[in-house]
Design an enzyme around this catalytic site. Structure first.
Site, PDB file in Angstrom:
ATOM      1  CB  SER A 142     -33.762  13.373  37.663  1.00  0.00           C
ATOM      2  OG  SER A 142     -34.899  13.804  38.392  1.00  0.00           O
ATOM      3  CG  HIS A 166     -30.248  12.985  34.749  1.00  0.00           C
ATOM      4  ND1 HIS A 166     -30.227  11.864  35.560  1.00  0.00           N
ATOM      5  CD2 HIS A 166     -30.434  14.040  35.590  1.00  0.00           C
ATOM      6  CE1 HIS A 166     -30.390  12.231  36.810  1.00  0.00           C
ATOM      7  NE2 HIS A 166     -30.514  13.548  36.861  1.00  0.00           N
ATOM      8  CD  GLU A 208     -29.110   8.305  34.152  1.00  0.00           C
ATOM      9  OE1 GLU A 208     -28.950   7.165  34.611  1.00  0.00           O
ATOM     10  OE2 GLU A 208     -29.804   9.172  34.740  1.00  0.00           O
ATOM     11  CG  ASN A 215     -32.771  10.164  40.461  1.00  0.00           C
ATOM     12  OD1 ASN A 215     -31.957  10.358  41.357  1.00  0.00           O
ATOM     13  ND2 ASN A 215     -33.262  11.139  39.744  1.00  0.00           N
TER      14      ASN A 215
END
Length: 284
Positions: free
Chosen positions: A121, A142, A154, A192
């Site tokens: 991540s 991800h 992702e 993130n």
């Protein structure tokens, strides 16, 4: 060149993310090999899968029986058992050295045309693949937590990742019933990089007495139409996971990503959120 015909998927790691990835791959019809370093971890992964499949079946969300899907997943503690997989996704500990070691082993075990993906991540795809002979076949996939429920994946493109590998990653995610977005290999990628400072600012606002934790979450939910406020979401992600991600981003991007003091204090106290029963809120 990466292999285009994908019939079997290997998963390294049987924790929350690894077991979820194994489950959605098996649900989509793939044969799956789920590997972890100890048999107890593998068994726990199967327990998580069984519980998730049971809940989905109770809601009539499965096209097949839980047992049919479950039978497509083989558990193992041997990395060599991934040798016949057409694609492998790593979902192990979020530590660069651990991932580099796993990918070095995967490069030894897997055929040269097998796509190697990481569920990281925050960690650079380029760094993970830096010591490999074929970094061009390494990509970020991800998945969001919980994997069987969350729609998004992702796709993160490393410095050496080929267009062919990127296209295959999108195609696999689509076949798993997911919707993808693509990010360059910058710290935190899309999710993130934006999510962690939002969570940390929510924690700071609570710590500084701007509002009660309930009012902070309610204000963000009703004011911005998100399904969870920052404190509730942090509890669901795991405060230790949030802290680790924030520390990585702080190291890479500077003080605007510095973890909130209260987040550190909660983690040091062992209050990690929903998984421990206590975080910003209490859980059964």
């Amino acid at each position: 060149m990466v292999r285009q015909q994908i019939d079997s998927v290997g998963v390294v790691g049987a924790g929350t993310m690894g077991s979820g990835i194994a489950q959605v791959a098996a649900t989509a019809g793939y044969e799956v090999v789920m590997r972890d370093i100890e048999s107890t971890f593998v068994e726990n992964g199967f327990d998580t899968i069984d519980d998730s499949l049971s809940r989905l079946d109770a809601r009539d969300d499965l096209a097949e029986s839980p047992s049919t899907i479950r039978d497509r997943i083989e558990g193992t503690t041997l990395l060599d058992d991934l040798a016949d997989c057409d694609l492998v996704v790593e979902a192990a500990l979020e530590e660069l050295s651990v991932k580099q070691e796993i990918f070095a082993d995967l490069e030894r075990v897997c055929d040269d045309d097998v796509l190697l993906a990481t569920n990281t991540s925050t960690i650079s795809i380029t760094s993970i693949a830096s010591d490999l002979e074929a970094p061009e076949r390494v990509i970020g996939l991800h998945f969001m937590n919980p994997v069987p429920i969350m729609e998004g994946v992702e796709v993160v493109v490393g410095e050496k990742t080929t267009a062919e590998a990127t296209e295959l990653a999108h195609e696999l995610a689509d076949d798993l019933g997911k919707t993808t977005w693509e990010a360059d290999d910058k710290p935190g990628f899309v999710t993130n990089r934006i999510l962690m400072p939002w969570i940390n600012e929510g924690i700071r606002a609570y710590d500084e007495g701007v509002a009660t934790k309930a009012d902070i979450d309610t204000g963000m939910e009703l004011g911005t139409n998100v399904p969870m406020g920052p404190l509730t979401l942090a509890d669901h992600i795991g405060l230790d996971v949030c802290l680790h991600a924030s520390e990585t981003l702080h190291e890479e991007l500077g003080d605007r990503y510095k973890p909130a003091y209260l987040l550190k204090r909660k983690v040091e106290a062992g209050d990690l959120g929903k998984k421990t029963g206590t975080g910003f809120y209490e859980y059964e």
